[in-house]
Design a protein around this motif. Structure first.
Motif, PDB file in Angstrom:
ATOM      1  N   GLN A   1     -82.425 -30.216 -50.937  1.00 35.22           N
ATOM      2  CA  GLN A   1     -82.258 -31.153 -49.832  1.00 35.22           C
ATOM      3  C   GLN A   1     -80.822 -31.152 -49.319  1.00 35.22           C
ATOM      4  OE1 GLN A   1     -83.798 -35.103 -50.381  1.00 35.22           O
ATOM      5  NE2 GLN A   1     -85.725 -34.400 -51.286  1.00 35.22           N
ATOM      6  N   VAL A   2     -79.860 -31.135 -50.236  1.00 38.99           N
ATOM      7  CA  VAL A   2     -78.447 -31.125 -49.836  1.00 38.99           C
ATOM      8  C   VAL A   2     -78.116 -29.837 -49.088  1.00 38.99           C
ATOM      9  CG1 VAL A   2     -76.071 -31.075 -50.689  1.00 38.99           C
ATOM     10  CG2 VAL A   2     -77.715 -32.692 -51.678  1.00 38.99           C
ATOM     11  N   ASP A   3     -78.520 -28.711 -49.633  1.00 39.25           N
ATOM     12  CA  ASP A   3     -78.216 -27.424 -48.999  1.00 39.25           C
ATOM     13  C   ASP A   3     -78.827 -27.331 -47.600  1.00 39.25           C
ATOM     14  OD1 ASP A   3     -76.852 -26.716 -51.273  1.00 39.25           O
ATOM     15  OD2 ASP A   3     -78.424 -25.403 -52.064  1.00 39.25           O
ATOM     16  N   GLU A   4     -80.058 -27.792 -47.463  1.00 36.82           N
ATOM     17  CA  GLU A   4     -80.705 -27.759 -46.150  1.00 36.82           C
ATOM     18  C   GLU A   4     -79.966 -28.648 -45.156  1.00 36.82           C
ATOM     19  OE1 GLU A   4     -84.781 -28.875 -46.669  1.00 36.82           O
ATOM     20  OE2 GLU A   4     -85.108 -27.358 -48.229  1.00 36.82           O
ATOM     21  N   ALA A   5     -79.535 -29.822 -45.611  1.00 38.10           N
ATOM     22  CA  ALA A   5     -78.817 -30.737 -44.723  1.00 38.10           C
ATOM     23  C   ALA A   5     -77.489 -30.138 -44.267  1.00 38.10           C
ATOM     24  CB  ALA A   5     -78.589 -32.072 -45.432  1.00 38.10           C
ATOM     25  N   VAL A   6     -76.757 -29.569 -45.208  1.00 40.55           N
ATOM     26  CA  VAL A   6     -75.463 -28.958 -44.862  1.00 40.55           C
ATOM     27  C   VAL A   6     -75.661 -27.788 -43.897  1.00 40.55           C
ATOM     28  CG1 VAL A   6     -73.482 -27.679 -45.794  1.00 40.55           C
ATOM     29  CG2 VAL A   6     -74.320 -29.740 -46.972  1.00 40.55           C
TER      30      VAL A   6
ATOM     31  N   ALA B   1     -70.790 -32.581 -46.519  1.00 39.10           N
ATOM     32  CA  ALA B   1     -70.792 -32.970 -47.922  1.00 39.10           C
ATOM     33  C   ALA B   1     -69.381 -33.377 -48.316  1.00 39.10           C
ATOM     34  CB  ALA B   1     -71.283 -31.823 -48.796  1.00 39.10           C
ATOM     35  N   HIS B   2     -69.233 -34.582 -48.862  1.00 40.82           N
ATOM     36  CA  HIS B   2     -67.902 -35.131 -49.127  1.00 40.82           C
ATOM     37  C   HIS B   2     -67.428 -34.915 -50.560  1.00 40.82           C
ATOM     38  CE1 HIS B   2     -67.218 -37.452 -45.341  1.00 40.82           C
ATOM     39  NE2 HIS B   2     -68.537 -37.312 -45.263  1.00 40.82           N
ATOM     40  N   ILE B   3     -68.305 -34.525 -51.460  1.00 37.14           N
ATOM     41  CA  ILE B   3     -67.931 -34.387 -52.874  1.00 37.14           C
ATOM     42  C   ILE B   3     -67.925 -32.920 -53.246  1.00 37.14           C
ATOM     43  CG2 ILE B   3     -68.444 -35.115 -55.232  1.00 37.14           C
ATOM     44  CD1 ILE B   3     -67.863 -37.438 -53.295  1.00 37.14           C
ATOM     45  N   GLU B   4     -66.781 -32.454 -53.726  1.00 41.41           N
ATOM     46  CA  GLU B   4     -66.697 -31.063 -54.190  1.00 41.41           C
ATOM     47  C   GLU B   4     -67.433 -30.921 -55.520  1.00 41.41           C
ATOM     48  OE1 GLU B   4     -62.781 -29.480 -54.300  1.00 41.41           O
ATOM     49  OE2 GLU B   4     -62.311 -30.048 -52.226  1.00 41.41           O
TER      50      GLU B   4
END
Length: 459
Positions: A317-322, A328-331
């Motif tokens: 989900q994160v990868d698709e959103a980016v 994305a704010h957190i390394e």
């Protein structure tokens, strides 16, 4: 024969395994529980309450063993001390309100008639409990079902395989008869067969939407009541008059606690545009302060997700959103192993075109969007197939009530989130399910009304 295995998220090892009952063995166990129900229901209410609360206390006495056992089974850090506080609070409240909740409803009596409605137990209640809060979710139904005079069959999630076994053993040691409260190990096919055979009189299921649908399909045509608490995509809304620091602390904790694996965890946040930048800055600072690691380490604040496949869904989900333009704010944390150990994430520049703002994540990620006013926030909060809770942050109680009236949800919070008050009905709408637990309504769902219309002989 099916072997059920709990794989520890700490290191991928097999932590526990049990053999599932065959269909014939399960039928025999349920017959035993059914045969015991009339005698259990005939006991005085006060006696049932006393025995149930003795079982609750017996679980509390084992908390030092339970906390690290939970960490090994589903990854919650030991620093948070387990679930006995909520477990005891919920059972205690249901014990305290039992007499009033189960009392006869007097309709009237005169020289000719006496009329009343009595709450009577269903019979055998089947509780299918989830792994994320395995003790608290189970006790929500186990305690009031037993107090109301039902007998209970508990089936726990494989990820928390030992919880039901431990609960049943503790209750038995406290005096609840073994044939009144039974823990069983079942595979999916056997479970569906039993439901289809009308082995149970009421079913309470907490889990996925797919699991709830399977329960309803299995029960189709049996007229067995099925209560479900399923998925969620709970929103938070921060209004322009909110206490900003309190809102950030409360909503970030609600999004990230238990590695985001909370039924009513916050998965999307809408912030009035005047506070948006400050909110995001403070939220990022909090999350960057987390320590991801082994949940048995008392310094760990964020443990692994319960299973690598759950973490894989959050990463997707994160990868698709980016890829679609989200920020994305957190390394990536050094402890992120690409498996169950997952970097918590805050996303902005998100939209409802992205799965991370629509699909249940059930992990440590939250999308944050600015809004202009209540109308926009309400529209976005309602743009979901789920409805469990909504968290509203404002200094104006009347405004919160007005907004809450327009949000399609089961519970409206003001200036708090991610909490279950046993005095209120725990319920949801849309794909979150139907039915309700705890409160007086919980007792109504675990019993059926029986009417008495008694004509007196006057001559």
């Amino acid at each position: 024969m099916t072997t059920l295995r709990c794989i520890s998220p700490i290191d991928g090892s097999v932590f526990a395994e049990r053999e599932a009952l065959s269909l014939e063995a399960a039928r025999a166990e349920i017959r035993r529980v059914r045969d015991a129900q009339p005698a259990w229901a005939a006991r005085p209410l006060a006696e049932r309450v006393e025995l149930v609360m003795a079982g609750v206390a017996a679980i509390g006495a084992q908390n030092d063993e339970i906390v690290p056992e939970l960490a090994r089974m589903m990854g919650r850090p030991v620093r948070y001390g387990g679930e006995f506080g909520g477990f005891n609070e919920r059972a205690s409240h249901m014990a305290q309100i039992a007499a009033d909740s189960l009392a006869d409803i007097e309709v009237g009596e005169d020289a000719q008639f006496k009329r009343y409605i009595r709450r009577v137990p269903h019979g055998v209640v089947f509780v299918v409990a989830p792994w994320n809060y395995p003790y608290m979710t189970a006790i929500n139904t186990v305690a009031p079902a037993l107090i109301a005079g039902n007998t209970v069959v508990l089936k726990h999630a494989t990820q928390t395989l030992l919880v039901g076994e431990r609960m049943a053993r503790a209750f038995h040691q406290a005096g609840v008869p073994e044939d009144v409260f039974a823990n069983v190990f079942l595979d999916h096919d056997t479970t569906s067969s039993l439901i289809g055979e009308k082995a149970f009189d009421f079913i309470n299921f907490t889990g996925s939407v797919g699991g709830g649908a399977a329960m309803e399909r299995a029960a189709a045509g049996t007229f067995t009541g099925v209560s479900t608490e399923l998925g969620g995509k709970d929103p938070g809304y921060v209004m322009e008059d909110a206490d900003l620091d309190a809102a950030v602390a409360g909503l970030v904790d609600a999004a990230m606690f238990n590695t985001g694996q909370c039924c009513c965890g916050i998965e999307r946040i809408y912030v009035h545009e005047s506070l948006f930048d400050a909110f995001v800055e403070k939220a990022v600072e909090i999350v960057n302060g987390y320590k991801l690691g082994n949940p048995l380490d008392p310094d760990t604040t964020l443990g692994p997700m319960a299973h690598p496949r759950f973490a894989a869904e959050v990463r997707a989900q994160v990868d698709e959103a980016v890829a679609s333009g989200a920020k994305a704010h957190i390394e990536r944390f050094a402890e992120d192993d690409g498996g169950a150990y997952l970097t918590p994430q805050i996303l902005t520049n998100v939209s409802h075109d992205m799965r991370v703002m629509r699909d249940e994540s059930f992990g440590p990620v939250v999308g944050i969007m600015p809004v202009k006013d209540d109308a926009e926030a309400i529209r976005l909060m309602n743009d979901s197939e789920y409805g469990l809770t909504a968290s509203l942050w404002t200094r104006d109680l009347d405004r919160a009530a007005r907004v809450g009236d327009q949000v399609q949800t089961g519970t409206v919070f003001m200036n708090r989130a991610d909490y279950l008050d046993p005095g209120l009905c725990w319920t949801g709408c849309k794909n979150t399910g139907r039915g309700g637990g705890l409160s007086v309504i919980g007792y109504h769902n675990l019993t059926r009304p029986k009417s008495y219309h008694l004509k007196k002989v006057t001559s």
